[in-house]
Design an enzyme around this catalytic site. Sequence first.
Site, PDB file in Angstrom:
ATOM      1  N   LYS A 166      -4.388   5.020  -1.006  1.00 14.62           N
ATOM      2  CA  LYS A 166      -3.233   4.754  -0.145  1.00 14.62           C
ATOM      3  C   LYS A 166      -2.194   5.864  -0.220  1.00 14.62           C
ATOM      4  CE  LYS A 166      -3.638  -0.261   0.362  1.00 14.62           C
ATOM      5  NZ  LYS A 166      -4.778  -0.569  -0.528  1.00 14.62           N
TER       6      LYS A 166
HETATM    7  C1  LIG Z   1      -6.025  -1.115  -0.048  1.00 16.37           C
HETATM    8  C2  LIG Z   1      -7.243  -0.893  -0.829  1.00 16.37           C
HETATM    9  C3  LIG Z   1      -8.541  -1.081  -0.279  1.00 16.37           C
HETATM   10  C4  LIG Z   1      -8.754  -1.629   1.117  1.00 16.37           C
HETATM   11  O1  LIG Z   1      -8.422  -0.695   2.111  1.00 16.37           O
HETATM   12  P1  LIG Z   1      -8.238  -1.187   3.627  1.00 16.37           P
HETATM   13  O2  LIG Z   1      -7.838   0.030   4.382  1.00 16.37           O
HETATM   14  O3  LIG Z   1      -7.159  -2.238   3.604  1.00 16.37           O
HETATM   15  O4  LIG Z   1      -9.539  -1.758   4.074  1.00 16.37           O
HETATM   16  C5  LIG Z   1      -9.648  -0.765  -1.049  1.00 16.37           C
HETATM   17  N1  LIG Z   1      -9.502  -0.320  -2.316  1.00 16.37           N
HETATM   18  C6  LIG Z   1      -8.300  -0.134  -2.886  1.00 16.37           C
HETATM   19  C7  LIG Z   1      -8.223   0.342  -4.287  1.00 16.37           C
HETATM   20  C8  LIG Z   1      -7.118  -0.410  -2.171  1.00 16.37           C
HETATM   21  O5  LIG Z   1      -5.933  -0.257  -2.747  1.00 16.37           O
END
Ligand SMILES: *Cc1c(COP(=O)(O)O)cnc(C)c1O
Length: 457
Positions: free
Chosen positions: A134
């Site tokens: 993220k």
């Molecule tokens: C947010 C997150 C996901 C999921 O990602 P999306 O874009 O919401 O599908 C997967 N793994 C981790 C570690 C995350 O923080």
Amino acid sequence: MSINFLSESQRAEKNAYFCPLHYYISNMKYYSTNKQVSLSTLKEAVLKGLADDNGLYMPERIPQLGSDFFASLHTKTLQEIAVEVAAALFGEDVAPAALRDIVHSALNFDIPLVKVTDNLYSLELFHGPTMAFKDVGARFLARLMQHFTRNERTETNVLAATSGDTGSAVANGFLGIEGITVTILYPKGLVSKIQEAQFTTLGKNVCALEVEGTFDDCQRMVKQAFLDKALNAQRKLTSANSINLARFIPQAFYYFWGWAQMPKGGDVVACVPSGNFGNLTAGLLAKRMGLPIKHFIAANNANDIFLKYLQTAQFSPRPSIATIANAMDVGNPSNFARIMDLYGCDYAKVTADISGYSYSDAQIREAIKRTFAEARYTLDPHGACACEALREYLKGNKAAKGFFLETAHPAKFKETVDDILGADIAIPEKLQAFMSGQKQTVGMSNRYEDFRAFLLK
Ligand SMILES: *Cc1c(COP(=O)(O)O)cnc(C)c1O
């Protein structure tokens, strides 16, 4: 509206050196997936996050990258690739030099592709400041938002409610960004120590409010602030929601990079551990821009709403279930709307491009154990879902090879991973540094009036 009397090169020059004009000749518009509101500019879409009809923004045109671009991709750095992809998408709205700075400053860390076993690779997206993927979207959004608000006299205040992970990515993404302050609301005592440390020890332009209440209280207070007309007349408030277009689109960059790092020849597939499906949708966007990824695999934990859709053509959101891959505990994936939009709701086309798998906690544990035993590779619970799904897919598609997105460093889920492997995995310095920082929070009741008064202070 487009102005045609400037040549491409003249336009690029104007964009670069005469900022006010580039608003007049900006072309790319963004529509809402609900199609109940008129088109928005990039700036409006970025500052709003969610469209007024509650739809998600999408670009009205998907630019195509030619075969020349793909032929030379393997000779380029991650940042060079990202700059070119960003220019194709945002080049009509952000001058080349500014866009280059935004990309380089957002992507100031590596994204290595690591071989796990034959034909199966891990794209490690966890080398950023909070050690989760993220960071890419949050850092890009922060810099683009700053670009669009840089000439304004009043500060922009980003409000975010968090149950843990969003807070750290947003707070760190905006850390030190001039002209923007960040207010994070989180439920006192209900987030893990390591998560809390990642957004309460930063200082500078980040303020953490420790709310006497639940995550739902935090979210209610933030929503009410956005709806408060009198407050919005006095303060410039915005969100850094995960559905923001400028968090979603930059995730496309690393699919181009990952594909370029793979050994040449044969079909390449990509597997994505999915919750809200922003990450996967960015991959689909990359494919639509011309990236020759043959097939996508959506890996779910027990929250298998998308897999059920692939199996039955019915999309039936339901309350989420808690799992050890908790960032994927989503019962109503918001980017489903974007996937439907990209495919014109054509079920046959969706299933031609995407396969799905889902794993119980026991299966996730097993995957972490086996992958460590066989390949000495330590997965986090989210990457474990994806690694396992890719392994299963490749079993039935022997000619293909693929990479999965490893979305978090295993140390972010240390207790779980230690327990599964009977190990004591090292905490990277970056995470340790957060833990040793001084916690700085402001206590807050769960009453909106108190929060409002705080914002007006
Ligand atoms: C947010 C997150 C996901 C999921 O990602 P999306 O874009 O919401 O599908 C997967 N793994 C981790 C570690 C995350 O923080």
